[in-house]
Design a protein around this motif. Structure first.
Motif: not given
Length: 185
Positions: A58-65, A137-154
Motif C-alpha cells: 500500500r502506498v501513499l501518493a500525492k495527488r497531481l493536478t 506507447g506514451p501516455i497522456p499526463v492527464e491519466l497520471v493521478h499522483g506521484k507515489v511517495m511512501f510505502v505504508v503497508w506492510p
C-alpha cells in the motif's frame, strides 16, 4: 433515494452527527492532496511488491493536478489510469521520459519514439512482467493521478521510496532517453 431516508432519519436521531461526519469525509477525500493506493502485480519489483507471497504494498501518493504535471521528473513513480482500460485498472509505473525526449525502446514497435507534448513514457522496474509504454506507447499526463511517495503497508516495508539507479544491471532492458528537444510553449 428511498433507501437513503432511513439513514438520514437515523442520523437525525443522533443530532445529525452521522451526516456531518459523512459530509466531512466526502469533502476531505476531494480536497486532500494525498491518498493511499494498493499496488497490484509484480511489474515494479523490486521497488514495490518485492515478495512472491501475495502481499501487496500500500502506498501513499500525492495527488497531481494538470497544473502540477509539468513538475513530473524522470524517475518518478506514478499512479495512472491504464490507457488500455480507462474504466478499470490503474497502473503504477516509473516515468522514463517526458515531452520532447526521444526514447530508444527495446520492446516497442518503433525503435525510437519522440514523446509528444502532454505525454510521458512509463515503464515497470521489472520489464519481463510489465505492460507499460512498450506495450501502449506514451501516455497522456492527464491519466497520471499522483506521484507515489511512501510505502505504508506492510509495516516491515514502511518508508520513503528510494530512487532507483536507472543505469543498474537491468538498464539494458529498459528504454533509454537519447536526447531532449525543448517543445515550444
Amino acid at each position: 433515494m428511498a433507501y437513503i431516508r432511513p439513514i438520514l432519519k437515523g442520523a437525525a436521531a443522533f443530532g445529525g452527527s452521522f451526516v456531518a461526519v459523512f459530509a466531512g469525509l466526502t469533502v476531505a477525500a476531494d480536497v486532500c492532496p494525498y491518498y493511499i493506493d494498493t499496488v497490484s502485480g509484480g511489474s515494479m519489483k523490486p521497488t514495490l511488491n518485492p515478495r512472491d507471497n501475495g502481499t501487496r504494498d500500500r502506498v501513499l501518493a500525492k495527488r497531481l493536478t494538470m497544473e502540477q504535471a509539468d513538475k513530473l521528473q524522470r524517475g518518478d513513480i506514478v499512479d495512472a489510469t491504464n490507457p488500455r482500460n480507462p474504466h478499470g485498472d490503474k497502473v503504477v509505473k516509473r516515468i522514463i521520459a517526458l515531452p520532447g525526449d526521444s526514447v530508444l525502446t527495446p520492446r516497442y514497435h518503433d525503435e525510437v519514439v519522440k514523446i509528444p507534448r502532454y505525454h510521458c513514457w512509463v515503464e515497470g522496474d521489472h520489464p519481463e512482467t510489465s505492460a507499460d509504454s512498450n506495450y501502449y506507447g506514451p501516455i497522456p499526463v492527464e491519466l497520471v493521478h499522483g506521484k507515489v511517495m511512501f510505502v505504508v503497508w506492510p509495516p516491515t516495508r514502511l518508508g520513503r521510496l528510494a530512487e532507483r539507479d536507472l543505469s543498474g544491471p537491468d538498464a539494458h532492458k529498459m528504454s533509454t532517453v537519447l536526447h531532449h528537444t525543448p517543445l515550444p510553449r
